[in-house]
Design an enzyme around this catalytic site. Structure first.
Site, PDB file in Angstrom:
ATOM      1  N   HIS A  21      -3.765  -4.761   0.186  1.00 36.31           N
ATOM      2  CA  HIS A  21      -3.209  -5.326   1.338  1.00 36.31           C
ATOM      3  C   HIS A  21      -3.455  -6.989   1.540  1.00 36.31           C
ATOM      4  CE1 HIS A  21      -3.150  -1.632   3.625  1.00 36.31           C
ATOM      5  NE2 HIS A  21      -3.838  -1.104   3.040  1.00 36.31           N
TER       6      HIS A  21
ATOM      7  N   CYS B  59       0.776  -1.152   0.174  1.00 39.36           N
ATOM      8  CA  CYS B  59      -0.056  -0.140  -0.077  1.00 39.36           C
ATOM      9  C   CYS B  59       0.786   1.356  -0.054  1.00 39.36           C
ATOM     10  CB  CYS B  59      -0.905  -0.068   1.123  1.00 39.36           C
ATOM     11  SG  CYS B  59      -2.489   1.170   0.962  1.00 39.36           S
TER      12      CYS B  59
ATOM     13  N   GLU C 108      -2.385  -8.863   3.911  1.00 38.48           N
ATOM     14  CA  GLU C 108      -2.873  -9.350   5.164  1.00 38.48           C
ATOM     15  C   GLU C 108      -4.194  -9.122   5.297  1.00 38.48           C
ATOM     16  OE1 GLU C 108      -2.476  -4.862   5.659  1.00 38.48           O
ATOM     17  OE2 GLU C 108      -1.394  -6.508   4.379  1.00 38.48           O
TER      18      GLU C 108
END
Length: 210
Positions: A192, A76, A194
């Protein structure tokens, strides 16, 4: 050991949690010596480009990060800071990827009625004739092993990296932009991983296995 760059980025906790779920040893640090000897480095980020670059420069990390030789993953804001320049705060960035970061303009002809930030699930596409960008041929990336083109991943951003020769995957929101970048040992995702469920977990596994 994976070192996670500490620079007041907002998603460090979610990155460490994702690595912990995979059983991967990690360490959050802004110590140049620790970053140099880590097996791999993750450069996360949720925040503002100018403030982030100021923190990096104050600690001498702006020069260290550009010359690391181990696998390096920007996420990001981390990806955006790896580009030449960001319109956010008129910020000169690290210059690892030869492209610039621009703000989405919903008032443009292609963006009328579309909201900024670009937030939520959207695709990543790669290969010949990716969506919205028929002239772009993205490079092959090891991070995309066992990930299908068109898979949905999670985005939260108001700025985007323009398409360039380092583009490894694209997304189309208001206009086509670089969803992933790759150059030598440097990898980056605008989305992202994650927060991107199984696809993001696979990408992190691919990074760990480099």
């Amino acid at each position: 050991m994976i070192a996670i760059v500490k620079y007041n980025a907002g998603n460090i906790g979610s990155v460490t949690n994702a690595l912990n779920r995979l059983g991967i040893e990690n360490n959050v640090t802004d110590d140049p010596a620790e970053l140099k000897v880590a097996d791999k480095v993750i450069f996360p980020g949720v925040g503002e480009a100018g403030t982030a670059m100021k923190y990096l420069k104050e600690r001498g990390l702006d020069e260290i990060l550009k010359y690391l030789e181990q696998p390096f993953l920007g996420i990001c804001l981390g990806m955006q800071l790896m580009c030449n320049h960001s319109e956010e705060g008129d910020t000169e960035c690290l210059g690892i990827f030869d492209t610039d970061v621009k703000r989405f303009r919903p008032s443009s002809a292609s963006g009328l009625g579309m909201k900024v930030p670009h937030m939520g699930w959207n695709s990543l596409s790669y290969g010949l004739g990716v969506q919205g960008s028929e002239s772009v041929i993205t490079q092959n990336s090891e991070l995309l092993t066992n990930i299908q083109s068109g898979s949905d991943v999670y985005y939260v951003h108001s700025y985007y990296a323009e398409l360039c020769e380092d583009t490894a995957a694209t997304c189309d929101y208001i206009l086509p932009f670089s969803s992933m970048l790759q150059k030598d040992n440097y990898y980056a995702t605008q989305f992202h991983p994650e927060k991107s469920a199984g696809v993001g977990e696979q990408l992190l596994k691919n990074f760990v296995n480099l």
